[in-house]
Design a protein around this motif. Structure first.
Motif, mmCIF file in Angstrom:
data_model
loop_
_atom_site.group_PDB
_atom_site.id
_atom_site.type_symbol
_atom_site.label_atom_id
_atom_site.label_comp_id
_atom_site.label_asym_id
_atom_site.label_seq_id
_atom_site.Cartn_x
_atom_site.Cartn_y
_atom_site.Cartn_z
ATOM 1 N N TYR A 14 27.101 2.143 -59.911
ATOM 2 C CA TYR A 14 26.998 3.345 -60.738
ATOM 3 C C TYR A 14 26.034 4.301 -60.066
ATOM 4 C CZ TYR A 14 29.021 0.391 -64.389
ATOM 5 O OH TYR A 14 29.838 -0.451 -65.109
ATOM 6 N N LEU A 15 26.396 5.574 -60.032
ATOM 7 C CA LEU A 15 25.548 6.605 -59.443
ATOM 8 C C LEU A 15 25.044 7.513 -60.560
ATOM 9 C CD1 LEU A 15 26.249 8.256 -56.064
ATOM 10 C CD2 LEU A 15 25.335 9.626 -57.925
ATOM 11 N N PHE A 16 23.731 7.556 -60.737
ATOM 12 C CA PHE A 16 23.120 8.345 -61.804
ATOM 13 C C PHE A 16 22.658 9.690 -61.250
ATOM 14 C CE2 PHE A 16 21.665 4.182 -64.040
ATOM 15 C CZ PHE A 16 22.972 3.952 -64.433
ATOM 16 N N SER A 17 23.128 10.764 -61.865
ATOM 17 C CA SER A 17 22.845 12.119 -61.404
ATOM 18 C C SER A 17 22.180 12.913 -62.523
ATOM 19 C CB SER A 17 24.154 12.802 -60.968
ATOM 20 O OG SER A 17 23.972 14.158 -60.675
ATOM 21 N N GLY A 18 21.433 13.959 -62.125
ATOM 22 C CA GLY A 18 20.811 14.813 -63.123
ATOM 23 C C GLY A 18 19.499 15.385 -62.616
ATOM 24 N N PHE A 19 19.065 16.468 -63.236
ATOM 25 C CA PHE A 19 17.839 17.154 -62.812
ATOM 26 C C PHE A 19 16.602 16.294 -63.075
ATOM 27 C CE2 PHE A 19 18.737 22.001 -62.708
ATOM 28 C CZ PHE A 19 19.688 21.781 -61.729
ATOM 29 N N LEU A 20 15.540 16.621 -62.329
ATOM 30 C CA LEU A 20 14.247 16.007 -62.578
ATOM 31 C C LEU A 20 13.833 16.293 -64.025
ATOM 32 C CD1 LEU A 20 11.783 14.573 -61.236
ATOM 33 C CD2 LEU A 20 10.831 16.845 -60.875
ATOM 34 N N GLY A 21 13.455 15.242 -64.741
ATOM 35 C CA GLY A 21 13.049 15.410 -66.130
ATOM 36 C C GLY A 21 14.179 15.374 -67.135
ATOM 37 N N SER A 22 15.416 15.163 -66.649
ATOM 38 C CA SER A 22 16.556 15.154 -67.568
ATOM 39 C C SER A 22 16.640 13.857 -68.368
ATOM 40 C CB SER A 22 17.861 15.360 -66.796
ATOM 41 O OG SER A 22 18.080 14.290 -65.885
ATOM 42 N N VAL A 72 18.704 -1.908 -57.440
ATOM 43 C CA VAL A 72 18.454 -0.486 -57.661
ATOM 44 C C VAL A 72 18.104 0.209 -56.344
ATOM 45 C CG1 VAL A 72 16.978 1.204 -58.828
ATOM 46 C CG2 VAL A 72 17.638 -0.895 -60.013
ATOM 47 N N ILE A 73 18.689 1.391 -56.133
ATOM 48 C CA ILE A 73 18.241 2.302 -55.083
ATOM 49 C C ILE A 73 17.776 3.569 -55.767
ATOM 50 C CG2 ILE A 73 18.944 3.753 -53.139
ATOM 51 C CD1 ILE A 73 20.821 1.585 -52.239
ATOM 52 N N MET A 74 16.512 3.946 -55.520
ATOM 53 C CA MET A 74 15.952 5.155 -56.121
ATOM 54 C C MET A 74 15.672 6.164 -55.020
ATOM 55 S SD MET A 74 13.417 3.465 -58.984
ATOM 56 C CE MET A 74 13.466 4.852 -60.111
ATOM 57 N N ASN A 75 15.966 7.414 -55.278
ATOM 58 C CA ASN A 75 15.886 8.474 -54.280
ATOM 59 C C ASN A 75 14.946 9.566 -54.749
ATOM 60 O OD1 ASN A 75 18.120 11.086 -53.209
ATOM 61 N ND2 ASN A 75 16.487 10.143 -52.047
ATOM 62 N N GLU A 76 13.890 9.823 -53.996
ATOM 63 C CA GLU A 76 12.943 10.866 -54.362
ATOM 64 C C GLU A 76 12.571 11.695 -53.145
ATOM 65 O OE1 GLU A 76 11.888 11.822 -57.283
ATOM 66 O OE2 GLU A 76 12.989 10.268 -58.332
ATOM 67 N N GLU A 128 10.792 10.742 -49.091
ATOM 68 C CA GLU A 128 10.724 11.817 -48.101
ATOM 69 C C GLU A 128 12.096 12.179 -47.558
ATOM 70 O OE1 GLU A 128 7.716 11.591 -45.106
ATOM 71 O OE2 GLU A 128 6.546 10.190 -46.272
ATOM 72 N N GLY A 129 13.060 12.264 -48.419
ATOM 73 C CA GLY A 129 14.393 12.635 -47.971
ATOM 74 C C GLY A 129 15.362 12.597 -49.129
ATOM 75 N N CYS A 130 16.548 13.103 -48.891
ATOM 76 C CA CYS A 130 17.557 13.164 -49.937
ATOM 77 C C CYS A 130 18.721 12.268 -49.566
ATOM 78 C CB CYS A 130 18.039 14.607 -50.115
ATOM 79 S SG CYS A 130 19.338 14.775 -51.343
ATOM 80 N N ILE A 131 19.225 11.548 -50.541
ATOM 81 C CA ILE A 131 20.356 10.658 -50.313
ATOM 82 C C ILE A 131 21.560 11.409 -49.754
ATOM 83 C CG2 ILE A 131 21.311 10.935 -52.635
ATOM 84 C CD1 ILE A 131 22.014 8.012 -52.649
ATOM 85 N N ASP A 176 24.643 -8.428 -59.116
ATOM 86 C CA ASP A 176 25.975 -8.198 -59.683
ATOM 87 C C ASP A 176 26.339 -6.722 -59.740
ATOM 88 O OD1 ASP A 176 26.404 -11.028 -60.457
ATOM 89 O OD2 ASP A 176 24.747 -10.622 -61.843
ATOM 90 N N VAL A 177 25.336 -5.864 -59.995
ATOM 91 C CA VAL A 177 25.578 -4.438 -60.210
ATOM 92 C C VAL A 177 24.543 -3.646 -59.413
ATOM 93 C CG1 VAL A 177 25.708 -2.589 -61.922
ATOM 94 C CG2 VAL A 177 26.441 -4.901 -62.537
ATOM 95 N N LEU A 178 24.996 -2.574 -58.740
ATOM 96 C CA LEU A 178 24.089 -1.688 -58.006
ATOM 97 C C LEU A 178 23.962 -0.365 -58.752
ATOM 98 C CD1 LEU A 178 22.359 -0.938 -55.571
ATOM 99 C CD2 LEU A 178 24.465 -0.278 -54.359
ATOM 100 N N LEU A 179 22.727 0.006 -59.075
ATOM 101 C CA LEU A 179 22.431 1.260 -59.759
ATOM 102 C C LEU A 179 21.730 2.183 -58.770
ATOM 103 C CD1 LEU A 179 20.975 -0.254 -63.054
ATOM 104 C CD2 LEU A 179 23.353 0.368 -62.595
ATOM 105 N N ILE A 180 22.262 3.383 -58.569
ATOM 106 C CA ILE A 180 21.669 4.334 -57.630
ATOM 107 C C ILE A 180 21.242 5.578 -58.396
ATOM 108 C CG2 ILE A 180 22.040 5.735 -55.576
ATOM 109 C CD1 ILE A 180 24.098 3.709 -54.651
ATOM 110 N N GLU A 181 19.939 5.823 -58.418
ATOM 111 C CA GLU A 181 19.411 7.016 -59.079
ATOM 112 C C GLU A 181 19.137 8.076 -58.017
ATOM 113 O OE1 GLU A 181 15.496 8.700 -61.432
ATOM 114 O OE2 GLU A 181 15.854 6.536 -61.428
ATOM 115 N N THR A 182 19.860 9.181 -58.071
ATOM 116 C CA THR A 182 19.703 10.235 -57.057
ATOM 117 C C THR A 182 18.581 11.180 -57.446
ATOM 118 O OG1 THR A 182 21.200 11.823 -58.101
ATOM 119 C CG2 THR A 182 22.197 10.156 -56.679
ATOM 120 N N THR A 183 18.075 11.916 -56.462
ATOM 121 C CA THR A 183 17.122 12.969 -56.748
ATOM 122 C C THR A 183 17.800 14.081 -57.537
ATOM 123 O OG1 THR A 183 15.718 14.664 -55.767
ATOM 124 C CG2 THR A 183 17.631 14.035 -54.522
#
Length: 302
Positions: A5-13, A35-39, A61-64, A86-93
């Motif tokens: 699952y890829l989680f998208s949305g603005f900072l603070g959303s 989990v992969i977290m991107n900041e 220090e970079g964007c996915i 079992d499940v990969l969660l990716i939170e994008t910047t």
């Protein structure tokens, strides 16, 4: 096959609140998430919310979706090789365009090991009502994150009046009429809504599936394998016939006269070829809309 699952949305959303709650629900069901977290910054405070027993990779220090794409591939490969989950969660910047973020996750190296369930976008309902105060670039990104979502969370709905709540849902539906819209607070989303999302890429080289929540959704992917070689000119001539709804392609294309399939990337009409010194499987991943209507070069019999 690992669900992704890829989680998208603005900072603070409310993405991290959603991530934390989804992790809780998965563990209650006996499933182990990674989990992969991107900041953008050097220190990711949000990662402190992920418990120690959960495999975690951080993109700092970079964007996915830009220079971090290769790092993301390497991190996913490391997780697949070294961790049990079992499940990969990716939170994008918050600055990630969903198509570019999805492109970073799709790699022909492990496409057959991942079941990309879809993009879940968390939209700040109050920010939506105030979107005209945003800069044109930020407003455009906000709209794109909503337009390409497979599941939409209208978050912080408790801060609005009933009439404002109805206005938010109506206007967001006009931007993305295909995605299910959940009105919520604190980023809460029932796990069954995520599980209803269907894969946007398949193992079968000739098949394609659209993500669904009751209806077909527009953003899809297609994994293509090649059985014979072509010249670069032949392949690029085919590329020039593609519609603008093909956003991304990447993978390895067998080129006549080359020992190994060449690394190939395509974005916004631009093509890049690089020699590959290891023999990779001749296949590419396509991302876009209405991909089932495209005839693949060299596969006329399909």
């Amino acid at each position: 096959m690992k669900d992704v699952y890829l989680f998208s949305g603005f900072l603070g959303s409310g993405k991290t609140s959603m991530l934390t709650d989804v992790i809780r629900q998965l563990k209650e069901k006996g499933l182990k998430p990674a989990v992969i977290m991107n900041e953008f910054g050097q220190l990711n405070f949000d990662s402190q919310s992920v418990e120690e027993d959960i495999p975690l990779k951080e993109m700092l220090e970079g964007c996915i979706c830009c220079s971090g794409s290769e790092k993301t591939e390497a991190q996913i490969q490391t997780l697949l090789a070294n961790e049990q989950f079992d499940v990969l969660l990716i939170e994008t910047t918050g600055a990630a365009h969903p198509v570019e973020a999805l492109d970073a996750v799709y790699s022909p190296l492990f496409a057959e090991q991942l079941n990309i369930k879809g993009i879940v976008t968390v939209a700040d309902s109050k920010l939506w009502l105030d979107r005209d105060k945003l800069s044109p670039q930020v407003k455009s990104l906000f709209l794109e994150q909503i337009r390409h979502a497979h599941l939409l969370l209208a978050n912080k709905i408790d801060l609005l009046t009933e009439s404002e709540q109805a206005k938010v849902v109506f206007e967001i539906q006009n931007v993305n009429s295909n995605a299910f819209i959940l009105q919520t607070t604190n980023g809460r989303v029932p796990l069954h809504l995520l599980e209803k999302l269907h894969s946007t890429v398949t193992n079968n080289k000739n098949d394609i599936h659209s993500a669904k929540i009751g209806v077909h959704l527009h953003l899809t992917s297609r994994l293509v394998e090649f059985q014979k070689s072509f010249t670069q000119d032949q392949f690029e001539e085919w590329i020039r016939t593609l519609p603008s709804t093909v956003y991304r392609m990447k993978g390895y294309v067998p080129i006549e006269g080359m020992k190994n399939p060449m690394l190939f990337q395509y974005a916004y009409g631009l093509v890049q070829w690089l020699p590959e010194y290891i023999r990779m499987q001749p296949k590419i991943v396509m991302i876009g809309e209405n991909l089932d209507q495209i005839q693949i070069f060299g596969q006329d019999s399909q």
